[in-house]
Design a protein around this motif. Sequence first.
Motif, PDB file in Angstrom:
ATOM      1  N   LEU A 144      41.650 -64.451 -83.395  1.00  0.00           N
ATOM      2  CA  LEU A 144      41.219 -63.462 -84.339  1.00  0.00           C
ATOM      3  C   LEU A 144      39.885 -64.007 -84.854  1.00  0.00           C
ATOM      4  CD1 LEU A 144      44.295 -63.189 -86.739  1.00  0.00           C
ATOM      5  CD2 LEU A 144      43.516 -62.001 -84.497  1.00  0.00           C
ATOM      6  N   LYS A 145      39.122 -63.155 -85.613  1.00  0.00           N
ATOM      7  CA  LYS A 145      37.919 -63.554 -86.064  1.00  0.00           C
ATOM      8  C   LYS A 145      37.795 -64.512 -87.183  1.00  0.00           C
ATOM      9  CE  LYS A 145      34.872 -59.869 -86.784  1.00  0.00           C
ATOM     10  NZ  LYS A 145      34.210 -58.669 -87.685  1.00  0.00           N
ATOM     11  N   LYS A 146      36.528 -65.413 -87.023  1.00  0.00           N
ATOM     12  CA  LYS A 146      36.913 -66.455 -87.891  1.00  0.00           C
ATOM     13  C   LYS A 146      36.723 -65.862 -89.416  1.00  0.00           C
ATOM     14  CE  LYS A 146      33.889 -70.731 -89.294  1.00  0.00           C
ATOM     15  NZ  LYS A 146      32.821 -71.397 -89.043  1.00  0.00           N
ATOM     16  N   ASN A 147      37.553 -66.695 -90.289  1.00  0.00           N
ATOM     17  CA  ASN A 147      37.650 -66.364 -91.910  1.00  0.00           C
ATOM     18  C   ASN A 147      38.228 -64.732 -91.850  1.00  0.00           C
ATOM     19  OD1 ASN A 147      37.122 -68.931 -92.312  1.00  0.00           O
ATOM     20  ND2 ASN A 147      34.734 -68.325 -92.699  1.00  0.00           N
ATOM     21  N   SER A 148      38.655 -64.532 -90.957  1.00  0.00           N
ATOM     22  CA  SER A 148      39.223 -62.948 -91.178  1.00  0.00           C
ATOM     23  C   SER A 148      40.535 -62.753 -91.593  1.00  0.00           C
ATOM     24  CB  SER A 148      39.126 -62.091 -89.897  1.00  0.00           C
ATOM     25  OG  SER A 148      39.895 -62.243 -88.892  1.00  0.00           O
ATOM     26  N   VAL A 149      41.546 -63.969 -91.353  1.00  0.00           N
ATOM     27  CA  VAL A 149      43.068 -63.596 -91.893  1.00  0.00           C
ATOM     28  C   VAL A 149      43.110 -63.345 -93.179  1.00  0.00           C
ATOM     29  CG1 VAL A 149      44.999 -65.092 -91.863  1.00  0.00           C
ATOM     30  CG2 VAL A 149      43.489 -65.415 -89.797  1.00  0.00           C
ATOM     31  N   THR A 150      43.910 -62.266 -93.454  1.00  0.00           N
ATOM     32  CA  THR A 150      44.062 -61.667 -94.622  1.00  0.00           C
ATOM     33  C   THR A 150      45.387 -62.289 -95.319  1.00  0.00           C
ATOM     34  OG1 THR A 150      44.858 -59.761 -93.716  1.00  0.00           O
ATOM     35  CG2 THR A 150      42.527 -59.918 -94.318  1.00  0.00           C
ATOM     36  N   VAL A 151      46.326 -63.045 -94.726  1.00  0.00           N
ATOM     37  CA  VAL A 151      47.668 -63.279 -95.136  1.00  0.00           C
ATOM     38  C   VAL A 151      47.738 -64.536 -95.324  1.00  0.00           C
ATOM     39  CG1 VAL A 151      48.761 -61.166 -94.065  1.00  0.00           C
ATOM     40  CG2 VAL A 151      48.416 -63.209 -92.807  1.00  0.00           C
ATOM     41  N   ALA A 152      48.696 -65.104 -96.124  1.00  0.00           N
ATOM     42  CA  ALA A 152      49.060 -66.345 -96.517  1.00  0.00           C
ATOM     43  C   ALA A 152      50.503 -66.793 -95.833  1.00  0.00           C
ATOM     44  CB  ALA A 152      49.253 -66.791 -97.827  1.00  0.00           C
ATOM     45  N   LYS A 153      50.597 -67.955 -95.724  1.00  0.00           N
ATOM     46  CA  LYS A 153      51.905 -68.617 -94.980  1.00  0.00           C
ATOM     47  C   LYS A 153      53.102 -68.294 -95.922  1.00  0.00           C
ATOM     48  CE  LYS A 153      53.565 -72.626 -92.652  1.00  0.00           C
ATOM     49  NZ  LYS A 153      53.450 -73.722 -92.222  1.00  0.00           N
ATOM     50  N   LEU A 154      54.067 -67.757 -95.294  1.00  0.00           N
ATOM     51  CA  LEU A 154      55.467 -67.326 -95.921  1.00  0.00           C
ATOM     52  C   LEU A 154      55.089 -65.985 -96.608  1.00  0.00           C
ATOM     53  CD1 LEU A 154      56.653 -70.623 -97.453  1.00  0.00           C
ATOM     54  CD2 LEU A 154      57.293 -69.620 -95.383  1.00  0.00           C
ATOM     55  N   GLN A 155      54.053 -65.337 -96.581  1.00  0.00           N
ATOM     56  CA  GLN A 155      53.948 -64.054 -97.186  1.00  0.00           C
ATOM     57  C   GLN A 155      54.658 -62.932 -96.404  1.00  0.00           C
ATOM     58  OE1 GLN A 155      49.736 -63.008 -97.683  1.00  0.00           O
ATOM     59  NE2 GLN A 155      50.347 -60.650 -97.674  1.00  0.00           N
ATOM     60  N   LYS A 156      55.319 -62.263 -97.064  1.00  0.00           N
ATOM     61  CA  LYS A 156      56.227 -61.060 -96.434  1.00  0.00           C
ATOM     62  C   LYS A 156      55.214 -59.829 -96.237  1.00  0.00           C
ATOM     63  CE  LYS A 156      60.618 -61.537 -98.286  1.00  0.00           C
ATOM     64  NZ  LYS A 156      61.849 -60.815 -99.262  1.00  0.00           N
ATOM     65  N   VAL A 157      55.221 -59.272 -94.909  1.00  0.00           N
ATOM     66  CA  VAL A 157      54.192 -58.096 -94.431  1.00  0.00           C
ATOM     67  C   VAL A 157      55.136 -57.037 -93.965  1.00  0.00           C
ATOM     68  CG1 VAL A 157      52.518 -59.577 -93.881  1.00  0.00           C
ATOM     69  CG2 VAL A 157      53.932 -59.105 -92.028  1.00  0.00           C
ATOM     70  N   LYS A 158      54.592 -56.007 -94.202  1.00  0.00           N
ATOM     71  CA  LYS A 158      55.249 -54.614 -93.668  1.00  0.00           C
ATOM     72  C   LYS A 158      54.583 -54.269 -92.323  1.00  0.00           C
ATOM     73  CE  LYS A 158      58.242 -53.453 -96.738  1.00  0.00           C
ATOM     74  NZ  LYS A 158      59.903 -53.237 -96.523  1.00  0.00           N
ATOM     75  N   ARG A 159      55.162 -53.509 -91.354  1.00  0.00           N
ATOM     76  CA  ARG A 159      54.529 -52.808 -90.240  1.00  0.00           C
ATOM     77  C   ARG A 159      53.245 -52.133 -90.568  1.00  0.00           C
ATOM     78  NH1 ARG A 159      57.407 -50.625 -86.205  1.00  0.00           N
ATOM     79  NH2 ARG A 159      59.286 -51.946 -86.965  1.00  0.00           N
ATOM     80  N   GLY A 160      52.161 -52.424 -89.949  1.00  0.00           N
ATOM     81  CA  GLY A 160      50.955 -51.772 -90.099  1.00  0.00           C
ATOM     82  C   GLY A 160      49.914 -52.590 -91.085  1.00  0.00           C
ATOM     83  N   ASP A 161      50.723 -53.617 -91.843  1.00  0.00           N
ATOM     84  CA  ASP A 161      49.648 -54.218 -92.763  1.00  0.00           C
ATOM     85  C   ASP A 161      48.622 -55.061 -91.934  1.00  0.00           C
ATOM     86  OD1 ASP A 161      51.171 -53.777 -94.795  1.00  0.00           O
ATOM     87  OD2 ASP A 161      52.133 -55.525 -95.334  1.00  0.00           O
ATOM     88  N   ILE A 162      47.503 -55.154 -92.372  1.00  0.00           N
ATOM     89  CA  ILE A 162      46.474 -55.866 -91.996  1.00  0.00           C
ATOM     90  C   ILE A 162      46.639 -57.481 -91.718  1.00  0.00           C
ATOM     91  CG2 ILE A 162      44.006 -56.475 -91.762  1.00  0.00           C
ATOM     92  CD1 ILE A 162      43.368 -53.518 -92.617  1.00  0.00           C
ATOM     93  N   LEU A 163      46.562 -58.037 -90.717  1.00  0.00           N
ATOM     94  CA  LEU A 163      46.701 -59.627 -90.786  1.00  0.00           C
ATOM     95  C   LEU A 163      45.228 -60.094 -90.643  1.00  0.00           C
ATOM     96  CD1 LEU A 163      49.410 -59.635 -87.956  1.00  0.00           C
ATOM     97  CD2 LEU A 163      49.779 -59.603 -90.717  1.00  0.00           C
ATOM     98  N   GLY A 164      44.386 -59.470 -90.256  1.00  0.00           N
ATOM     99  CA  GLY A 164      43.075 -60.200 -89.888  1.00  0.00           C
ATOM    100  C   GLY A 164      42.216 -59.193 -88.946  1.00  0.00           C
ATOM    101  N   TYR A 165      41.123 -59.864 -88.172  1.00  0.00           N
ATOM    102  CA  TYR A 165      40.472 -58.956 -87.293  1.00  0.00           C
ATOM    103  C   TYR A 165      40.121 -59.520 -85.954  1.00  0.00           C
ATOM    104  CZ  TYR A 165      39.452 -55.915 -91.373  1.00  0.00           C
ATOM    105  OH  TYR A 165      39.859 -55.036 -92.348  1.00  0.00           O
ATOM    106  N   VAL A 166      40.126 -58.616 -85.045  1.00  0.00           N
ATOM    107  CA  VAL A 166      39.877 -59.093 -83.578  1.00  0.00           C
ATOM    108  C   VAL A 166      38.684 -59.946 -83.593  1.00  0.00           C
ATOM    109  CG1 VAL A 166      39.625 -58.223 -81.315  1.00  0.00           C
ATOM    110  CG2 VAL A 166      40.886 -56.927 -82.513  1.00  0.00           C
TER     111      VAL A 166
END
Length: 338
Positions: A144-166
């Motif tokens: 993933l692109k540097k500093n693009s991760v949008t989620v935190a450890k143990l965070q619940k996510v739904k399908r389709g949620d953005i996790l970061g960028y290529v």
Amino acid sequence: MTSRFRKRLAAITCLMLTVISAHAFADDLELDLPIGCQLGDTCFIQHYPDMDPSKKAKDHTCGFLTYDGHKGTDFRLPTLADMEAGVPVLAAADGVVANLRDGVTDQYFEDYPSAVRPRIKEIGLGNTVILAHENGLKTIYAHLKKNSVTVAKLQKVKRGDILGYVGLSGLTEFPHLHFQVMSGKAVIDPFSGPQKTTPCTHSETPLWSEVAQHELAYQPTGFLVTGFSAKIPKNRRALESGNMQQSLLPPNSQTLIFWSLYYGSQKDDVVTLTIVGPDNKLLKEYSPKRVSKNQISKYFFVGIKKPKTGWPKGDYRGQITIKRSSATIIDEAKISVR
Ligand SMILES: [Zn+2]
């Protein structure tokens, strides 16, 4: 303006392990596309998991879009410009963030000094998000692109949620998302699915959702970038930068160059490039020697020199044709002189 159609290409990454067919526990996991792009147009599958346990490599169709030990699916972007513009990486299914890493620089592996390479190999997947799913499977999203991760450890996510960028972080030679499915330490090929029994045939129950399966039709070859420029491209990366394409030729240009970069080059392909000028006049036709071996990616270019009387005004069109016994594919581009 250049036109860009289906595409794809090549390179390297990742680790090693045996790829296994999925198990019964995978029955409930249905995966959506892990990336927000249009396959065959704005992104391409460069590599699949390696299904061959030997030193050779085969993808799930027995094609060569993989390399020995590759454990995931590489969704490739055509250019770094596309990466900079931002292509989101998406949760393929509901889950919890089991682990993540961010902060690794986006850089071609070959550009790292040799002293740093061992460290980069250690963190081969670069910036990564790992999701744990209810049925015990995990999905991995890497490079993933540097500093693009949008989620935190143990965070619940739904399908389709953005996790970061290529991005282009870790052990990689082109901008892409490496997507991998794991059960414990075993790799699962989401294309072959739990019921896979015959080599090189699609399972009737891959892990992909119906919509994703439709998007994921196998394309053995495709064009990444095709265009015109006043100068000869130095190398693949010059084309992959996304900055080579010109839509207007400066009248004082000494040369006009048509080029194309594509993935999935196959032995015995017959490639032809042509440049047609204003009034549909054929200005150049070039057929390189028959391709001698399979290659993950390849590029060709052809050029013409400025006529003594200058460039006639109008549109110049380039066309690349790749012919093989199974199919012929074509890509085109245009540049103008005003
Ligand atoms: Zn990969």
